[in-house]
Enzyme design. Structure first.
Site, PDB file in Angstrom:
ATOM      1  N   TYR A   1       0.850  -1.189   0.000  1.00  0.00           N
ATOM      2  CA  TYR A   1       0.000   0.000   0.000  1.00  0.00           C
ATOM      3  C   TYR A   1       0.891   1.246   0.000  1.00  0.00           C
ATOM      4  CZ  TYR A   1      -3.549   3.293   1.603  1.00  0.00           C
ATOM      5  OH  TYR A   1      -4.390   4.363   1.712  1.00  0.00           O
TER       6      TYR A   1
ATOM      7  N   THR B   1       1.504   3.778   1.747  1.00  0.00           N
ATOM      8  CA  THR B   1       2.228   4.261   2.926  1.00  0.00           C
ATOM      9  C   THR B   1       3.219   3.240   3.485  1.00  0.00           C
ATOM     10  OG1 THR B   1       0.499   3.398   4.375  1.00  0.00           O
ATOM     11  CG2 THR B   1       0.289   5.701   3.672  1.00  0.00           C
ATOM     12  N   LYS B   2       3.263   2.050   2.920  1.00  0.00           N
ATOM     13  CA  LYS B   2       4.064   0.987   3.531  1.00  0.00           C
ATOM     14  C   LYS B   2       5.553   1.117   3.169  1.00  0.00           C
ATOM     15  CE  LYS B   2       0.693  -0.646   5.897  1.00  0.00           C
ATOM     16  NZ  LYS B   2      -0.516  -1.253   5.422  1.00  0.00           N
ATOM     17  N   ASN B   3       6.403   0.224   3.723  1.00  0.00           N
ATOM     18  CA  ASN B   3       7.852   0.405   3.587  1.00  0.00           C
ATOM     19  C   ASN B   3       8.355   0.337   2.153  1.00  0.00           C
ATOM     20  OD1 ASN B   3       7.785   0.658   6.315  1.00  0.00           O
ATOM     21  ND2 ASN B   3       9.338  -0.899   6.756  1.00  0.00           N
ATOM     22  N   MET B   4       7.633  -0.363   1.297  1.00  0.00           N
ATOM     23  CA  MET B   4       7.818  -0.223  -0.152  1.00  0.00           C
ATOM     24  C   MET B   4       6.432  -0.305  -0.768  1.00  0.00           C
ATOM     25  SD  MET B   4       9.371  -3.883  -1.496  1.00  0.00           S
ATOM     26  CE  MET B   4       8.401  -4.009  -3.008  1.00  0.00           C
TER      27      MET B   4
END
Ligand SMILES: *Cc1c(COP(=O)(O)O)cnc(C)c1O
Length: 389
Positions: free
Chosen positions: A181, A183-186
């Site tokens: 998603y 906002t996630k780390n990738m």
């Protein structure tokens, strides 16, 4: 949006991602095809996972995990209240019952002792969430699962890259769902990856594309056949090559993103540990933390401001924050269906009331980090001054 606004988690998209997406758009294959296969292979190799299945979300991965294992009506699945609604929603989607086990006060991960107390004859699976990127107590959870013959399905939406006792999260023989998603780390904008045992992933792959017989997705390739068979009423959860184009390059940049996150966490921890007004996030010595979130908790008997006041003061200073999470049992659907009271999960409730998440992403500049630190320290210690006056 004013130029000095510090957003919570903006994406870091580079020229390589953009070029790869454009290349995909110029190709003859937009949806699940060669780039999705490449992304799956590279992701699997990166984690040294038994297998990997690319999907259009982490939620899809969690839902497919339950469906592929045949969990449904009459079954119970134990999970944590300290998570995003998707973790619990998928249990409802398959017709099983959500059973919550409270979290541990240090990591806010599911407490194995609470899990053990919730196991019944109907329990089929445990779904731990690696909260904020800190791995849950997998040895203890595995032992409970083994004792009672339960599946373990890991919600690793935050846990990339993370490791538990030296083993990367996602490399073990559990179904493990990752999120890409925005906002996630990738990120792949929307997207997810399910890793785990290949036999179950084969079943999940089938269910991810309508339940079509194996290899039916190749039917539009040269030499493909028009014939297909529906072997189960599946879902529409496949990843597109446009998403995979982003993912291939985000994965290559993940180590760099992670280094920057570690540096920001180091600066935050140093600044916020000093006054004793804030509980900084804890890291156990035997884990490698993905640092998806930086969650502070107010030490409420020493700070005169509320969590909500801190958030609005920071908002006025153009600093975005968030709260992870509104615990599952406080949402009206779950409270209504299961009759949960707020105090039923006291650790989750208490932490929720005094927590906030600060911006933590590789795009933060040192100047911005300094602004966040100064603002938080100022707001929190002003509260202390007012209380003393
Ligand atoms: C983001 C998130 C999800 C859902 O991920 P999607 O890819 O948006 O479906 C699930 N669980 C947790 C803990 C999350 O933070």
């Amino acid at each position: 949006m004013s130029s000095d606004y510090i957003p919570f988690s903006p994406p870091s998209i580079g020229a390589d991602e953009i070029d790869e997406v454009v290349d995909t758009l110029h190709s003859d294959w937009l949806t699940t095809g060669p780039k999705t296969r490449r992304f799956e292979t590279e992701f699997r190799d990166y984690l040294q996972a038994p297998g990997a299945l690319a999907l259009n979300s982490c939620t899809a991965g969690l839902h497919l995990s339950l469906a592929s294992l045949g969990i449904g009506e009459g079954d119970e699945v134990i999970t944590t209240p300290m998570t995003f609604a998707a973790t619990a929603n998928v249990i409802e989607h398959v017709g099983a019952r959500v059973v919550l086990a409270d979290v541990q006060p240090d990591t806010l991960n599911i407490d194995p002792d609470q899990v053990a107390a919730k196991v019944t004859a109907r329990t089929r699976a445990i779904m731990p969430v690696h909260y904020a990127g800190h791995p849950a107590d997998m040895d203890e959870i595995d032992a409970i699962a083994e004792q009672h013959g339960l599946y373990v399905i890991e919600d690793a939406a935050h846990a990339l890259p993370a490791a538990y006792r030296g083993q990367p999260i996602g490399s073990r023989n559990h179904l493990t769902a990752f999120s890409f998603y925005a906002t996630k780390n990738m990120t792949t904008a929307e997207g997810g990856m399910l890793t785990g045992p290949t036999e179950v992933l084969d079943q999940a792959r089938n269910l991810s594309l309508h339940g079509m017989s194996r290899e039916a997705w190749r039917r539009y390739e040269q030499g493909g056949t028009w014939k297909y068979d529906i072997v189960a009423p599946g879902f529409k959860y496949n990843m597109t090559d446009i998403q995979a184009a982003l993912g291939i390059h985000q994965l290559r940049r993940l180590a760099g993103f992670h280094q920057r996150r570690l540096e920001i966490v180091r600066q935050y921890n140093e600044a916020f540990s000093a006054q004793g007004l804030l509980a900084v996030p804890e890291q156990r010595p035997y884990v490698s933390h993905a640092w998806h979130l930086y969650v502070l908790r107010l030490v409420t008997d020493r700070v005169a401001v509320t969590r909500d006041q801190v958030i609005s003061e920071l908002q006025q200073r153009n600093i975005a924050t968030s709260v992870h999470f509104i615990p599952i049992h406080l949402h009206s659907f779950y409270a209504g269906k299961y009759g949960f009271a707020p105090e039923d999960f006291p650790v989750a409730l208490d932490s929720y009331q005094r927590m906030l998440s600060l911006p933590l992403n590789p795009r933060l500049t040192d100047t911005e980090i300094g602004r966040v630190i100064d603002a938080v320290v100022d707001v929190v210690s002003a509260g202390q001054y007012r209380m003393a006056a």
